[in-house]
Design a protein around this motif. Structure first.
Motif, short mmCIF file in Angstrom:
data_model
loop_
_atom_site.label_atom_id
_atom_site.label_comp_id
_atom_site.label_asym_id
_atom_site.label_seq_id
_atom_site.Cartn_x
_atom_site.Cartn_y
_atom_site.Cartn_z
N ASP A 36 -3.25 -3.17 7.11
CA ASP A 36 -2.84 -2.69 5.80
C ASP A 36 -3.26 -3.68 4.71
O ASP A 36 -3.83 -3.30 3.69
N LYS A 37 -2.94 -4.93 4.92
CA LYS A 37 -3.25 -5.95 3.91
C LYS A 37 -4.75 -6.05 3.67
O LYS A 37 -5.21 -6.12 2.52
N GLU A 38 -5.52 -6.05 4.75
CA GLU A 38 -6.97 -6.18 4.63
C GLU A 38 -7.57 -4.98 3.90
O GLU A 38 -8.35 -5.14 2.95
N GLY A 140 -6.14 7.54 1.82
CA GLY A 140 -5.50 6.25 1.68
C GLY A 140 -4.77 5.78 2.93
O GLY A 140 -5.12 6.13 4.05
N ALA A 141 -3.70 4.99 2.70
CA ALA A 141 -3.04 4.26 3.78
C ALA A 141 -2.17 5.12 4.69
O ALA A 141 -1.99 4.79 5.86
N ARG A 142 -1.61 6.20 4.18
CA ARG A 142 -0.72 7.05 4.97
C ARG A 142 -0.85 8.49 4.48
O ARG A 142 -1.19 8.74 3.31
N VAL A 184 3.18 3.92 1.78
CA VAL A 184 3.67 3.18 2.96
C VAL A 184 5.20 3.10 2.90
O VAL A 184 5.89 3.32 3.90
N ASP A 185 5.73 2.82 1.72
CA ASP A 185 7.18 2.75 1.57
C ASP A 185 7.82 4.10 1.91
O ASP A 185 8.80 4.16 2.67
N LEU A 186 7.29 5.18 1.37
CA LEU A 186 7.84 6.51 1.65
C LEU A 186 7.69 6.86 3.13
O LEU A 186 8.63 7.37 3.76
#
Length: 199
Positions: A36-38, A140-142, A184-186
């Motif tokens: 995720d960070k990368e 995106g991420a999720r 990501v939070d959701l």
């Protein structure tokens, strides 16, 4: 004589500035994996408009805890918590030609999902194509995949974005886009089969 007036003026100003703090409470970022960070570092984040930042607020929806409510005119998504609280996130919604409203349920959750654009989208924009998950991927991420009342895939998603500068706009093909850190939070909060209301 001036000092008491100045002190009163400063005190009143401080009280006004404190009011938003009573209504909106910033929430910490979720923990991220190394991937995720990368990958999220490769999607430049513009300075966020505070109207679309992530906050804990008094629940304005009246819906049951665990429900997601998208207010398209406000460009806001609410995740309802217990005790009449909610997390509010700024989003990108469908533009006028592709916006939708209704009720759905989440039937799948995925991290850094592959993207398979529907045939209708490919017909409109022949340059789009399937893509593996990653920082260039529009999902995106999720991604949270939405089904209608019969369990059929609506083809709409709540997902991250590789265009965070469009948060707060009506610019998607109907999906609800979020900043990657917000989705990501959701994703971490929402349960499988959660109810989603798009107004």
């Amino acid at each position: 004589m001036r000092r008491p007036r100045l002190a009163l003026s400063l005190a009143l100003t401080g009280a006004v500035l404190a009011l938003p703090g009573c209504m909106y409470k910033a929430t910490p970022d979720p923990e991220l994996s190394a991937k995720d960070k990368e990958w999220m570092a490769l999607v430049p984040e513009p300075e966020i408009d505070r109207r679309f930042a992530r906050y804990m607020i008094e629940d304005p929806t009246g819906e049951a805890p665990g429900t997601i409510v998208v207010e398209t005119r406000e460009r806001q998504l609410y995740y309802v918590l217990p005790d009449r609280k909610a997390i509010r996130y700024g989003v990108t919604v469908g533009d006028e030609a592709y916006g939708w409203s209704g009720t759905a349920r989440i039937f799948r959750k995925a991290a850094w999902p592959d993207w398979h654009p529907p045939a209708e989208m490919i017909k409109r924009w022949p340059h789009v194509h399937a893509m593996q998950g990653g920082p260039a991927n529009p999902l995106g991420a999720r991604a949270l995949y939405l089904a209608d009342g019969t369990g059929k895939d609506t083809l709409y998603r709540i997902h991250g974005t590789n265009e965070p500068e469009r948060i707060g706009q009506a610019a998607s093909s109907g999906c609800i886009r979020m900043r990657n850190i917000d989705v990501v939070d959701l994703y971490n909060r929402v349960g499988a089969d959660a109810r989603v209301i798009v107004r």
